[in-house]
Motif scaffolding. Structure first.
Motif, PDB file in Angstrom:
ATOM      1  N   ALA A  62     -45.127  19.503  62.188  1.00 33.33           N
ATOM      2  CA  ALA A  62     -46.310  20.045  61.521  1.00 33.33           C
ATOM      3  C   ALA A  62     -45.933  21.195  60.571  1.00 33.33           C
ATOM      4  CB  ALA A  62     -47.345  20.461  62.568  1.00 33.33           C
ATOM      5  N   SER A  63     -46.530  22.375  60.738  1.00 30.85           N
ATOM      6  CA  SER A  63     -46.314  23.467  59.780  1.00 30.85           C
ATOM      7  C   SER A  63     -44.931  24.094  59.849  1.00 30.85           C
ATOM      8  CB  SER A  63     -47.378  24.556  59.965  1.00 30.85           C
ATOM      9  OG  SER A  63     -48.603  24.140  59.417  1.00 30.85           O
ATOM     10  N   ASN A  64     -44.114  23.699  60.787  1.00 27.74           N
ATOM     11  CA  ASN A  64     -42.710  24.112  60.729  1.00 27.74           C
ATOM     12  C   ASN A  64     -42.005  23.453  59.542  1.00 27.74           C
ATOM     13  OD1 ASN A  64     -41.824  25.990  62.935  1.00 27.74           O
ATOM     14  ND2 ASN A  64     -42.958  24.478  64.150  1.00 27.74           N
ATOM     15  N   THR A  65     -42.699  22.563  58.849  1.00 27.35           N
ATOM     16  CA  THR A  65     -42.221  22.032  57.576  1.00 27.35           C
ATOM     17  C   THR A  65     -42.159  23.126  56.520  1.00 27.35           C
ATOM     18  OG1 THR A  65     -43.199  19.866  58.085  1.00 27.35           O
ATOM     19  CG2 THR A  65     -42.760  20.340  55.761  1.00 27.35           C
ATOM     20  N   LYS A  66     -43.055  24.089  56.581  1.00 19.36           N
ATOM     21  CA  LYS A  66     -43.189  25.098  55.526  1.00 19.36           C
ATOM     22  C   LYS A  66     -41.895  25.871  55.250  1.00 19.36           C
ATOM     23  CE  LYS A  66     -48.215  25.859  55.915  1.00 19.36           C
ATOM     24  NZ  LYS A  66     -48.634  24.807  56.851  1.00 19.36           N
ATOM     25  N   PRO A  67     -41.157  26.339  56.266  1.00 22.69           N
ATOM     26  CA  PRO A  67     -39.901  27.031  55.958  1.00 22.69           C
ATOM     27  C   PRO A  67     -38.876  26.142  55.257  1.00 22.69           C
ATOM     28  CG  PRO A  67     -40.639  27.568  58.179  1.00 22.69           C
ATOM     29  CD  PRO A  67     -41.506  26.459  57.698  1.00 22.69           C
ATOM     30  N   GLY A 241     -32.760  27.087  62.515  1.00 19.00           N
ATOM     31  CA  GLY A 241     -32.993  28.495  62.819  1.00 19.00           C
ATOM     32  C   GLY A 241     -31.722  29.310  62.786  1.00 19.00           C
ATOM     33  N   GLU A 242     -30.643  28.743  63.297  1.00 20.58           N
ATOM     34  CA  GLU A 242     -29.356  29.435  63.268  1.00 20.58           C
ATOM     35  C   GLU A 242     -28.864  29.646  61.837  1.00 20.58           C
ATOM     36  OE1 GLU A 242     -26.875  30.650  65.740  1.00 20.58           O
ATOM     37  OE2 GLU A 242     -28.906  30.984  66.479  1.00 20.58           O
ATOM     38  N   ALA A 243     -29.124  28.672  60.968  1.00 16.82           N
ATOM     39  CA  ALA A 243     -28.731  28.829  59.563  1.00 16.82           C
ATOM     40  C   ALA A 243     -29.460  30.011  58.942  1.00 16.82           C
ATOM     41  CB  ALA A 243     -29.023  27.546  58.788  1.00 16.82           C
ATOM     42  N   LEU A 244     -30.747  30.165  59.253  1.00 20.58           N
ATOM     43  CA  LEU A 244     -31.492  31.310  58.734  1.00 20.58           C
ATOM     44  C   LEU A 244     -30.990  32.613  59.348  1.00 20.58           C
ATOM     45  CD1 LEU A 244     -35.143  29.933  58.684  1.00 20.58           C
ATOM     46  CD2 LEU A 244     -33.519  30.082  56.789  1.00 20.58           C
ATOM     47  N   ARG A 245     -30.683  32.580  60.635  1.00 24.11           N
ATOM     48  CA  ARG A 245     -30.222  33.802  61.322  1.00 24.11           C
ATOM     49  C   ARG A 245     -28.885  34.274  60.766  1.00 24.11           C
ATOM     50  NH1 ARG A 245     -26.874  35.476  65.312  1.00 24.11           N
ATOM     51  NH2 ARG A 245     -26.038  33.379  65.677  1.00 24.11           N
ATOM     52  N   THR A 246     -28.029  33.340  60.382  1.00 25.67           N
ATOM     53  CA  THR A 246     -26.679  33.706  59.953  1.00 25.67           C
ATOM     54  C   THR A 246     -26.535  33.759  58.438  1.00 25.67           C
ATOM     55  OG1 THR A 246     -25.999  31.381  60.140  1.00 25.67           O
ATOM     56  CG2 THR A 246     -25.627  32.801  62.047  1.00 25.67           C
ATOM     57  N   LEU A 256     -30.561  35.206  49.341  1.00 25.45           N
ATOM     58  CA  LEU A 256     -31.815  34.456  49.274  1.00 25.45           C
ATOM     59  C   LEU A 256     -32.361  34.166  50.667  1.00 25.45           C
ATOM     60  CD1 LEU A 256     -30.926  32.063  46.332  1.00 25.45           C
ATOM     61  CD2 LEU A 256     -32.514  33.993  46.293  1.00 25.45           C
ATOM     62  N   ALA A 257     -31.473  33.889  51.615  1.00 21.78           N
ATOM     63  CA  ALA A 257     -31.916  33.730  53.000  1.00 21.78           C
ATOM     64  C   ALA A 257     -32.535  35.025  53.509  1.00 21.78           C
ATOM     65  CB  ALA A 257     -30.753  33.303  53.891  1.00 21.78           C
ATOM     66  N   ALA A 258     -31.924  36.161  53.138  1.00 20.75           N
ATOM     67  CA  ALA A 258     -32.459  37.457  53.548  1.00 20.75           C
ATOM     68  C   ALA A 258     -33.827  37.709  52.922  1.00 20.75           C
ATOM     69  CB  ALA A 258     -31.482  38.570  53.158  1.00 20.75           C
ATOM     70  N   GLU A 259     -34.003  37.267  51.673  1.00 25.25           N
ATOM     71  CA  GLU A 259     -35.299  37.425  51.011  1.00 25.25           C
ATOM     72  C   GLU A 259     -36.378  36.606  51.709  1.00 25.25           C
ATOM     73  OE1 GLU A 259     -38.137  38.726  48.177  1.00 25.25           O
ATOM     74  OE2 GLU A 259     -36.192  39.508  48.834  1.00 25.25           O
ATOM     75  N   MET A 260     -36.005  35.442  52.197  1.00 25.60           N
ATOM     76  CA  MET A 260     -36.966  34.579  52.881  1.00 25.60           C
ATOM     77  C   MET A 260     -37.514  35.233  54.145  1.00 25.60           C
ATOM     78  SD  MET A 260     -36.422  30.655  54.101  1.00 25.60           S
ATOM     79  CE  MET A 260     -37.547  29.822  55.225  1.00 25.60           C
ATOM     80  N   VAL A 261     -36.675  35.913  54.889  1.00 19.09           N
ATOM     81  CA  VAL A 261     -37.099  36.469  56.176  1.00 19.09           C
ATOM     82  C   VAL A 261     -37.402  37.966  56.094  1.00 19.09           C
ATOM     83  CG1 VAL A 261     -35.773  34.708  57.375  1.00 19.09           C
ATOM     84  CG2 VAL A 261     -34.727  36.928  56.983  1.00 19.09           C
ATOM     85  N   ARG A 262     -37.459  38.495  54.862  1.00 17.32           N
ATOM     86  CA  ARG A 262     -37.803  39.906  54.649  1.00 17.32           C
ATOM     87  C   ARG A 262     -39.316  40.089  54.699  1.00 17.32           C
ATOM     88  NH1 ARG A 262     -39.491  42.999  50.392  1.00 17.32           N
ATOM     89  NH2 ARG A 262     -39.383  41.273  48.892  1.00 17.32           N
ATOM     90  N   ASP A 263     -39.748  41.213  55.264  1.00 11.26           N
ATOM     91  CA  ASP A 263     -41.160  41.574  55.218  1.00 11.26           C
ATOM     92  C   ASP A 263     -41.558  41.777  53.760  1.00 11.26           C
ATOM     93  OD1 ASP A 263     -43.679  42.654  55.437  1.00 11.26           O
ATOM     94  OD2 ASP A 263     -43.093  44.357  56.684  1.00 11.26           O
ATOM     95  N   THR A 311     -32.146  32.347  69.089  1.00 12.13           N
ATOM     96  CA  THR A 311     -32.942  31.320  68.433  1.00 12.13           C
ATOM     97  C   THR A 311     -33.607  30.490  69.520  1.00 12.13           C
ATOM     98  OG1 THR A 311     -31.461  31.243  66.522  1.00 12.13           O
ATOM     99  CG2 THR A 311     -32.926  29.361  66.845  1.00 12.13           C
ATOM    100  N   VAL A 312     -34.918  30.310  69.389  1.00 11.22           N
ATOM    101  CA  VAL A 312     -35.717  29.666  70.438  1.00 11.22           C
ATOM    102  C   VAL A 312     -36.559  28.561  69.814  1.00 11.22           C
ATOM    103  CG1 VAL A 312     -37.363  30.039  72.307  1.00 11.22           C
ATOM    104  CG2 VAL A 312     -35.855  31.917  71.575  1.00 11.22           C
ATOM    105  N   VAL A 313     -36.444  27.368  70.346  1.00 12.70           N
ATOM    106  CA  VAL A 313     -37.228  26.220  69.870  1.00 12.70           C
ATOM    107  C   VAL A 313     -38.079  25.703  71.012  1.00 12.70           C
ATOM    108  CG1 VAL A 313     -37.128  23.839  69.025  1.00 12.70           C
ATOM    109  CG2 VAL A 313     -35.537  25.558  68.121  1.00 12.70           C
ATOM    110  N   LEU A 314     -39.351  25.485  70.730  1.00 12.37           N
ATOM    111  CA  LEU A 314     -40.249  24.826  71.676  1.00 12.37           C
ATOM    112  C   LEU A 314     -40.967  23.707  70.946  1.00 12.37           C
ATOM    113  CD1 LEU A 314     -41.759  24.590  74.406  1.00 12.37           C
ATOM    114  CD2 LEU A 314     -43.421  26.232  73.475  1.00 12.37           C
ATOM    115  N   LEU A 315     -40.793  22.488  71.425  1.00  6.74           N
ATOM    116  CA  LEU A 315     -41.459  21.326  70.851  1.00  6.74           C
ATOM    117  C   LEU A 315     -42.352  20.695  71.913  1.00  6.74           C
ATOM    118  CD1 LEU A 315     -38.490  19.649  68.919  1.00  6.74           C
ATOM    119  CD2 LEU A 315     -40.158  21.306  68.063  1.00  6.74           C
ATOM    120  N   THR A 316     -43.634  20.569  71.603  1.00  4.17           N
ATOM    121  CA  THR A 316     -44.573  19.895  72.498  1.00  4.17           C
ATOM    122  C   THR A 316     -45.500  19.015  71.658  1.00  4.17           C
ATOM    123  OG1 THR A 316     -46.553  21.320  72.511  1.00  4.17           O
ATOM    124  CG2 THR A 316     -44.655  22.076  73.795  1.00  4.17           C
TER     125      THR A 316
END
Length: 343
Positions: A62-67, A241-246, A256-263, A311-316
Protein backbone atom coordinates in the motif's frame (compact mmCIF):
# COMPACT_ATOMS: atom_id res chain seq x y z
CA UNK A 1 9.16 -12.33 22.22
CA UNK A 2 8.35 -11.41 18.61
CA UNK A 3 6.49 -14.66 17.97
CA UNK A 4 4.43 -14.17 21.12
CA UNK A 5 3.41 -10.68 19.97
CA UNK A 6 2.35 -11.88 16.54
CA UNK A 7 0.46 -14.90 17.86
CA UNK A 8 -1.50 -12.65 20.20
CA UNK A 9 -2.61 -10.59 17.19
CA UNK A 10 -3.51 -13.39 14.76
CA UNK A 11 -6.25 -13.77 13.62
CA UNK A 12 -8.00 -10.95 15.52
CA UNK A 13 -5.96 -8.13 13.96
CA UNK A 14 -4.97 -9.92 10.76
CA UNK A 15 -4.92 -13.46 9.43
CA UNK A 16 -1.24 -13.08 8.50
CA UNK A 17 1.61 -11.27 10.24
CA UNK A 18 5.30 -11.27 9.34
CA UNK A 19 7.87 -9.20 11.22
CA UNK A 20 11.61 -8.76 10.83
CA UNK A 21 14.01 -6.77 13.02
CA UNK A 22 17.60 -5.93 12.12
CA UNK A 23 20.29 -4.28 14.26
CA UNK A 24 23.18 -2.75 12.34
CA UNK A 25 22.14 -4.72 9.26
CA UNK A 26 21.99 -8.09 11.00
CA UNK A 27 18.62 -9.80 11.40
CA UNK A 28 18.07 -10.47 15.09
CA UNK A 29 14.43 -11.58 14.97
CA UNK A 30 12.08 -12.78 12.24
CA UNK A 31 8.74 -14.49 12.52
CA UNK A 32 5.76 -15.42 10.36
CA UNK A 33 2.40 -16.33 11.91
CA UNK A 34 -0.97 -17.11 10.39
CA UNK A 35 -2.50 -17.85 7.01
CA UNK A 36 -2.04 -16.11 3.67
CA UNK A 37 -5.76 -16.61 3.08
CA UNK A 38 -8.17 -17.26 5.91
CA UNK A 39 -11.54 -15.95 4.81
CA UNK A 40 -13.60 -16.56 1.69
CA UNK A 41 -15.74 -13.44 1.89
CA UNK A 42 -16.82 -10.47 4.01
CA UNK A 43 -18.94 -12.66 6.29
CA UNK A 44 -15.68 -14.19 7.59
CA UNK A 45 -16.63 -17.57 6.24
CA UNK A 46 -13.44 -19.60 6.58
CA UNK A 47 -11.88 -20.56 3.24
CA UNK A 48 -11.37 -24.18 2.29
CA UNK A 49 -7.74 -23.61 1.30
CA UNK A 50 -5.74 -21.74 3.95
CA UNK A 51 -2.03 -21.74 3.05
CA UNK A 52 0.35 -20.74 5.85
CA UNK A 53 2.15 -17.45 5.67
CA UNK A 54 5.96 -17.57 5.51
CA UNK A 55 8.87 -15.16 5.77
CA UNK A 56 8.86 -15.07 1.97
CA UNK A 57 5.19 -14.26 1.58
CA UNK A 58 4.30 -11.36 -0.71
CA UNK A 59 2.17 -8.53 0.73
CA UNK A 60 0.44 -5.54 -0.82
CA UNK A 61 2.45 -2.80 0.92
CA UNK A 62 0.00 0.00 0.00
CA UNK A 63 1.38 3.45 0.95
CA UNK A 64 4.82 2.04 1.64
CA UNK A 65 5.04 2.52 -2.13
CA UNK A 66 5.45 6.26 -1.53
CA UNK A 67 9.09 6.17 -0.34
CA UNK A 68 10.01 4.16 -3.45
CA UNK A 69 8.49 6.92 -5.59
CA UNK A 70 10.48 9.53 -3.69
CA UNK A 71 13.70 7.60 -4.18
CA UNK A 72 13.05 7.33 -7.93
CA UNK A 73 12.63 11.10 -8.08
CA UNK A 74 15.81 11.67 -6.06
CA UNK A 75 17.69 9.49 -8.55
CA UNK A 76 16.39 11.83 -11.27
CA UNK A 77 17.52 14.82 -9.20
CA UNK A 78 21.03 13.34 -9.23
CA UNK A 79 20.94 13.34 -13.03
CA UNK A 80 19.64 16.90 -13.24
CA UNK A 81 16.34 15.81 -14.77
CA UNK A 82 14.21 17.25 -11.99
CA UNK A 83 14.60 19.78 -9.20
CA UNK A 84 12.62 19.42 -6.00
CA UNK A 85 11.83 23.12 -5.94
CA UNK A 86 10.75 23.51 -9.55
CA UNK A 87 7.05 24.03 -10.26
CA UNK A 88 5.10 20.88 -11.07
CA UNK A 89 3.95 22.88 -14.10
CA UNK A 90 7.41 22.24 -15.63
CA UNK A 91 6.29 18.68 -16.32
CA UNK A 92 2.51 19.03 -16.25
CA UNK A 93 1.85 22.43 -17.82
CA UNK A 94 -1.72 21.62 -18.86
CA UNK A 95 -2.72 20.59 -15.33
CA UNK A 96 -0.53 22.91 -13.23
CA UNK A 97 0.13 25.88 -15.52
CA UNK A 98 -2.31 28.01 -13.55
CA UNK A 99 -0.85 26.98 -10.18
CA UNK A 100 2.92 27.49 -10.61
CA UNK A 101 3.41 27.87 -6.85
CA UNK A 102 3.09 24.10 -6.33
CA UNK A 103 6.49 22.35 -6.45
CA UNK A 104 7.66 18.77 -6.45
CA UNK A 105 8.80 19.22 -2.85
CA UNK A 106 5.23 20.19 -1.98
CA UNK A 107 4.01 16.90 -3.45
CA UNK A 108 6.56 14.82 -1.55
CA UNK A 109 5.94 16.59 1.77
CA UNK A 110 2.14 16.55 1.51
CA UNK A 111 2.04 20.35 1.49
CA UNK A 112 0.59 20.91 -1.98
CA UNK A 113 -2.89 21.49 -0.58
CA UNK A 114 -4.20 18.66 -2.76
CA UNK A 115 -6.92 16.52 -1.15
CA UNK A 116 -6.32 13.17 0.49
CA UNK A 117 -7.82 11.17 -2.39
CA UNK A 118 -9.65 11.26 -5.69
CA UNK A 119 -11.81 8.23 -6.37
CA UNK A 120 -12.21 7.54 -10.08
CA UNK A 121 -13.05 3.84 -10.28
CA UNK A 122 -16.60 4.59 -11.41
CA UNK A 123 -15.45 6.96 -14.15
CA UNK A 124 -14.72 5.94 -17.76
CA UNK A 125 -11.24 4.41 -17.92
CA UNK A 126 -10.02 6.87 -20.54
CA UNK A 127 -10.79 9.83 -18.25
CA UNK A 128 -9.34 8.60 -14.97
CA UNK A 129 -5.78 9.90 -15.22
CA UNK A 130 -7.02 13.25 -16.50
CA UNK A 131 -9.41 13.57 -13.57
CA UNK A 132 -6.75 12.74 -10.98
CA UNK A 133 -4.08 15.05 -12.44
CA UNK A 134 -6.55 17.94 -12.69
CA UNK A 135 -7.75 17.56 -9.08
CA UNK A 136 -8.07 21.05 -7.57
CA UNK A 137 -6.32 21.89 -4.32
CA UNK A 138 -8.37 22.04 -1.14
CA UNK A 139 -5.97 24.24 0.81
CA UNK A 140 -3.16 26.72 0.10
CA UNK A 141 0.32 25.36 -0.70
CA UNK A 142 2.34 24.94 2.47
CA UNK A 143 -0.58 23.42 4.36
CA UNK A 144 0.09 19.89 5.56
CA UNK A 145 -2.59 17.55 4.24
CA UNK A 146 -1.73 13.91 3.63
CA UNK A 147 -2.48 13.38 -0.04
CA UNK A 148 -2.50 10.29 -2.22
CA UNK A 149 -3.25 12.63 -5.12
CA UNK A 150 0.05 14.40 -4.51
CA UNK A 151 2.06 11.19 -4.70
CA UNK A 152 0.15 9.96 -7.74
CA UNK A 153 1.11 13.25 -9.38
CA UNK A 154 4.72 12.86 -8.24
CA UNK A 155 4.81 9.43 -9.85
CA UNK A 156 3.55 10.90 -13.10
CA UNK A 157 6.27 13.57 -12.97
CA UNK A 158 8.83 10.78 -12.53
CA UNK A 159 7.51 9.05 -15.65
CA UNK A 160 7.73 12.22 -17.74
CA UNK A 161 11.16 13.22 -16.48
CA UNK A 162 12.49 9.67 -16.54
CA UNK A 163 11.08 8.81 -19.94
CA UNK A 164 9.65 5.47 -18.82
CA UNK A 165 6.69 3.96 -16.95
CA UNK A 166 6.93 4.13 -13.17
CA UNK A 167 7.16 0.36 -12.71
CA UNK A 168 10.19 0.27 -15.04
CA UNK A 169 11.80 3.23 -13.25
CA UNK A 170 11.33 1.53 -9.87
CA UNK A 171 12.83 -1.69 -11.20
CA UNK A 172 15.80 -0.10 -12.98
CA UNK A 173 16.64 2.50 -10.35
CA UNK A 174 15.62 0.96 -7.02
CA UNK A 175 14.65 -2.69 -6.80
CA UNK A 176 17.20 -3.90 -9.35
CA UNK A 177 20.24 -2.15 -7.86
CA UNK A 178 19.18 -3.09 -4.31
CA UNK A 179 18.47 -6.72 -5.21
CA UNK A 180 14.80 -6.60 -4.26
CA UNK A 181 13.57 -9.41 -6.49
CA UNK A 182 10.30 -9.77 -4.59
CA UNK A 183 9.27 -6.11 -4.84
CA UNK A 184 7.19 -5.21 -7.87
CA UNK A 185 3.97 -3.84 -9.24
CA UNK A 186 1.32 -6.23 -10.57
CA UNK A 187 2.77 -9.58 -9.44
CA UNK A 188 2.08 -12.29 -11.98
CA UNK A 189 0.43 -15.69 -11.57
CA UNK A 190 3.71 -17.33 -10.56
CA UNK A 191 3.73 -15.33 -7.32
CA UNK A 192 0.07 -15.93 -6.47
CA UNK A 193 0.74 -18.96 -4.21
CA UNK A 194 3.00 -16.74 -2.07
CA UNK A 195 0.74 -13.68 -2.11
CA UNK A 196 -1.38 -12.72 0.90
CA UNK A 197 -5.09 -11.90 0.50
CA UNK A 198 -6.60 -8.55 1.41
CA UNK A 199 -10.18 -7.28 1.41
CA UNK A 200 -13.29 -8.88 -0.03
CA UNK A 201 -14.53 -6.66 -2.87
CA UNK A 202 -17.67 -7.85 -4.62
CA UNK A 203 -16.78 -5.96 -7.80
CA UNK A 204 -13.42 -7.73 -8.17
CA UNK A 205 -14.54 -11.36 -8.39
CA UNK A 206 -15.78 -14.18 -6.22
CA UNK A 207 -13.29 -14.02 -3.37
CA UNK A 208 -11.00 -11.72 -1.42
CA UNK A 209 -8.55 -9.64 -3.44
CA UNK A 210 -5.28 -11.49 -3.92
CA UNK A 211 -2.46 -10.65 -6.30
CA UNK A 212 -3.88 -7.31 -7.42
CA UNK A 213 -3.62 -3.96 -5.71
CA UNK A 214 -6.11 -3.33 -2.91
CA UNK A 215 -6.21 0.47 -3.25
CA UNK A 216 -9.21 1.47 -5.35
CA UNK A 217 -7.60 4.43 -7.10
CA UNK A 218 -4.40 2.57 -7.89
CA UNK A 219 -6.47 -0.30 -9.28
CA UNK A 220 -8.57 2.10 -11.38
CA UNK A 221 -5.40 3.67 -12.82
CA UNK A 222 -3.96 0.33 -13.91
CA UNK A 223 -2.15 -0.84 -10.78
CA UNK A 224 1.00 1.29 -11.15
CA UNK A 225 0.92 4.61 -9.28
CA UNK A 226 3.16 6.70 -7.05
CA UNK A 227 1.08 6.29 -3.92
CA UNK A 228 0.28 2.54 -3.89
CA UNK A 229 0.58 -0.61 -5.94
CA UNK A 230 3.86 -2.20 -4.89
CA UNK A 231 3.98 -5.71 -3.44
CA UNK A 232 6.96 -6.83 -1.36
CA UNK A 233 8.34 -9.29 1.15
CA UNK A 234 9.60 -8.64 4.67
CA UNK A 235 13.17 -9.34 3.59
CA UNK A 236 13.01 -6.94 0.66
CA UNK A 237 11.43 -4.15 2.67
CA UNK A 238 14.07 -4.63 5.36
CA UNK A 239 16.80 -4.28 2.74
CA UNK A 240 15.14 -1.13 1.40
CA UNK A 241 15.04 0.33 4.91
CA UNK A 242 18.68 -0.57 5.43
CA UNK A 243 19.59 1.22 2.19
CA UNK A 244 17.96 4.39 3.53
CA UNK A 245 19.60 3.96 6.94
CA UNK A 246 23.07 3.57 5.43
CA UNK A 247 22.86 6.48 2.99
CA UNK A 248 21.06 5.13 -0.07
CA UNK A 249 23.87 2.79 -1.12
CA UNK A 250 23.09 1.30 -4.53
CA UNK A 251 20.17 3.63 -5.23
CA UNK A 252 21.02 7.32 -4.66
CA UNK A 253 23.86 9.49 -3.39
CA UNK A 254 24.21 9.80 0.40
CA UNK A 255 23.33 13.49 0.38
CA UNK A 256 20.06 12.78 -1.42
CA UNK A 257 19.19 9.90 0.89
CA UNK A 258 19.84 12.26 3.81
CA UNK A 259 17.55 14.86 2.24
CA UNK A 260 14.78 12.28 1.96
CA UNK A 261 14.82 11.46 5.68
CA UNK A 262 15.52 15.03 6.87
CA UNK A 263 12.87 16.94 8.79
CA UNK A 264 11.54 19.28 6.12
CA UNK A 265 10.18 21.73 8.70
CA UNK A 266 6.52 21.22 7.85
CA UNK A 267 4.11 22.75 10.33
CA UNK A 268 0.76 21.33 11.31
CA UNK A 269 1.50 17.60 11.35
CA UNK A 270 1.50 15.28 14.37
CA UNK A 271 4.87 13.98 13.18
CA UNK A 272 7.88 15.47 11.40
CA UNK A 273 7.69 15.21 7.63
CA UNK A 274 10.47 14.03 5.35
CA UNK A 275 10.21 13.42 1.60
CA UNK A 276 7.46 10.77 1.49
CA UNK A 277 8.53 9.48 4.90
CA UNK A 278 7.32 10.37 8.38
CA UNK A 279 9.66 11.01 11.29
CA UNK A 280 8.48 10.17 14.79
CA UNK A 281 4.95 9.26 13.73
CA UNK A 282 3.41 7.86 16.93
CA UNK A 283 1.07 5.65 14.92
CA UNK A 284 3.95 3.50 13.66
CA UNK A 285 7.18 4.10 15.62
CA UNK A 286 5.99 3.43 19.17
CA UNK A 287 8.90 4.12 21.54
CA UNK A 288 11.33 4.71 18.64
CA UNK A 289 10.53 8.41 18.64
CA UNK A 290 13.44 9.43 16.37
CA UNK A 291 12.68 6.79 13.75
CA UNK A 292 11.43 7.48 10.24
CA UNK A 293 9.29 5.31 8.01
CA UNK A 294 5.83 4.82 6.63
CA UNK A 295 2.71 2.73 7.02
CA UNK A 296 0.34 1.14 4.55
CA UNK A 297 -3.46 0.96 4.76
CA UNK A 298 -3.41 -2.81 4.25
CA UNK A 299 -1.58 -3.17 7.59
CA UNK A 300 2.09 -2.78 6.70
CA UNK A 301 4.86 -0.60 8.10
CA UNK A 302 8.56 0.15 7.78
CA UNK A 303 10.39 1.84 10.67
CA UNK A 304 14.08 2.86 10.61
CA UNK A 305 15.90 4.27 13.65
CA UNK A 306 19.36 5.41 12.49
CA UNK A 307 20.53 6.32 15.99
CA UNK A 308 19.88 2.81 17.26
CA UNK A 309 20.86 1.21 13.91
CA UNK A 310 17.44 -0.46 13.86
CA UNK A 311 15.23 -1.43 10.94
CA UNK A 312 11.80 -2.90 11.69
CA UNK A 313 9.33 -4.35 9.18
CA UNK A 314 5.79 -5.44 9.98
CA UNK A 315 3.62 -6.86 7.22
CA UNK A 316 0.00 -7.84 7.88
CA UNK A 317 -3.29 -8.04 6.00
CA UNK A 318 -5.30 -6.07 8.54
CA UNK A 319 -7.99 -5.42 5.88
CA UNK A 320 -8.73 -9.14 5.35
CA UNK A 321 -11.61 -9.76 4.81
CA UNK A 322 -12.90 -6.29 5.76
CA UNK A 323 -11.27 -2.98 6.64
CA UNK A 324 -11.54 -1.39 10.06
CA UNK A 325 -10.32 -4.32 12.13
CA UNK A 326 -9.00 -2.87 15.41
CA UNK A 327 -5.56 -3.38 16.91
CA UNK A 328 -3.08 -2.58 14.14
CA UNK A 329 -1.64 0.50 15.88
CA UNK A 330 -1.16 -1.48 19.09
CA UNK A 331 0.54 -4.27 17.14
CA UNK A 332 2.91 -1.82 15.47
CA UNK A 333 3.78 -0.34 18.85
CA UNK A 334 4.39 -3.78 20.37
CA UNK A 335 6.74 -4.78 17.54
CA UNK A 336 8.63 -1.47 17.82
CA UNK A 337 8.93 -2.03 21.58
CA UNK A 338 10.34 -5.52 20.96
CA UNK A 339 12.86 -3.99 18.55
CA UNK A 340 13.93 -1.45 21.17
CA UNK A 341 14.59 -4.29 23.61
CA UNK A 342 16.78 -6.01 21.04
CA UNK A 343 18.79 -2.92 20.06
Amino acid sequence: MLERILRAAVPAVASAAVATIAVDGRTVAACAVGEAVRYADASERVAADRPPVTLGSVFDIASNTKPFTALVLLSLVAEGRVDLDEPVATWLPRHYGERPEITLRHLLTHTSGLPASRRVEREPAELRWELVLSTPAERPPGTHLYSDVGLITAGRVAEIAGGAPLDLLVRERITGPLGLAGTLYRPGPSLLPRTVATEYKADRGSGCVRGEVHDETAHALGGVTGHAGLFSTAGDLLRFGEALRTGGAGAVRPDLAAEMVRDQGVAGAVYRQGLAVRIGDPAIVGPLTEAFGHSGFTGTSLVVDPGRRLTVVLLTNNVHPVRGRPGIRELRTAVADAALRLA
